[in-house]
Enzyme design. Structure first.
Site, PDB file in Angstrom:
ATOM      1  N   SER A 146       0.853  -1.194   0.000  1.00 48.06           N
ATOM      2  CA  SER A 146       0.000   0.000   0.000  1.00 48.06           C
ATOM      3  C   SER A 146       0.883   1.235   0.000  1.00 48.06           C
ATOM      4  CB  SER A 146      -0.886   0.012   1.247  1.00 48.06           C
ATOM      5  OG  SER A 146      -1.487   1.285   1.439  1.00 48.06           O
ATOM      6  N   TYR A 159      -2.038  -0.570  10.641  1.00 48.90           N
ATOM      7  CA  TYR A 159      -2.222  -1.019   9.255  1.00 48.90           C
ATOM      8  C   TYR A 159      -1.045  -0.599   8.384  1.00 48.90           C
ATOM      9  CZ  TYR A 159      -3.866  -1.175   4.452  1.00 48.90           C
ATOM     10  OH  TYR A 159      -3.958  -1.410   3.106  1.00 48.90           O
TER      11      TYR A 159
END
Length: 251
Positions: A146, A159
């Site tokens: 990501s 995360y």
């Protein structure tokens, strides 16, 4: 998007194939001639997807799998149904956002277990296949990380930490795998329209994500699948090792 790539004869494993990016990656690879093993805990969803791929003329095998568990039987099932794997896409992931001060260890464990430990587990399970494929042909390991690996977002600390670990792991795996003929690609999507944020339980954080998506039109899962197909179809000597894919208007 119906772009196809030259992947005839390839055998792929896609984790997190039941929805979003994983589903579209599987469709793109199958449409391009690869046999695709669809791994997910949601067996009914991947069974349905396998049927749709077959109806479109592709080859797909639905495999119920928890990426954090023992994968011995999963590997045997994939080998029996499709043969040796030469293209592994680690896509399974979960995003649970809350202020760090909430101390949500349940969410932390789930993200670390799925996003990092699960990726390690699947890679280990199929690494012998990739080594053998790299010896006499093309082998690819593609990890879906990501842009959060590099950026900071309030409430997403754990995360993004798991994704930073994936990005760093990918770079280091390449130092070992490249000499074995295995290409390693680290793919970092920006904002994408998927179910990834649907499991959060903080209304304020959910509202912020919804407002962000309204301001920045997200990419579609098919956009990310298109990049995966492109990377996997390059000539054997070409490794696209780091790819960041952003909506044009995402700063």
């Amino acid at each position: 998007m119906t772009t196809t790539y030259e992947l005839n004869g390839r055998t792929a494993v896609v984790t997190g194939a039941a929805s979003g990016i994983g589903t579209e990656i599987a469709r793109t690879l199958a449409r391009s001639g690869a046999g695709v093993a669809l791994l997910s805990r949601r067996a009914d969803r991947v069974q349905d997807l396998a049927g749709k791929i077959a109806a479109d003329g592709g080859r797909a095998l639905a495999v119920a799998a928890d990426v954090t568990a023992d994968l011995t039987e999963v590997v045997e099932t994939v080998h029996a149904g499709l043969g040796r794997v030469d293209l592994l896409i680690n896509n399974a992931g979960v995003m649970l956002a809350n202020p760090f001060s909430e101390g949500r260890m349940d969410e932390w464990r789930r993200m670390i277990d799925t996003n990092l430990t699960g990726l390690l587990n699947v890679t280990r399970a199929f690494s012998a296949d990739l080594v053998a494929a790299g010896r006499d042909g093309t082998a690819d390991l593609i990890n879906v990380s990501s842009v959060g690996a590099h950026l900071t977002f309030p409430n997403y600390a754990v995360y993004t930490a798991t994704k930073a670990a994936v990005t760093h792991l990918s770079a280091n795996l390449r130092t070992e795998f490249a000499a074995l003929g295995i290409r390693v690609t680290n793919l970092e999507p920006g904002l994408v329209s998927t179910e990834l944020g649907d499991h959060m339980d903080n209304p304020e954080v959910e509202a912020h994500l919804a407002a962000w998506r309204a301001e920045v039109p997200p990419l579609s899962p098919a956009d990310i699948a298109d990049v995966v197909g492109f990377a996997a179809s390059r000539p054997k000597q070409v490794n696209l090792r780091q790819l960041m894919v952003m909506p044009t208007v995402q700063a």
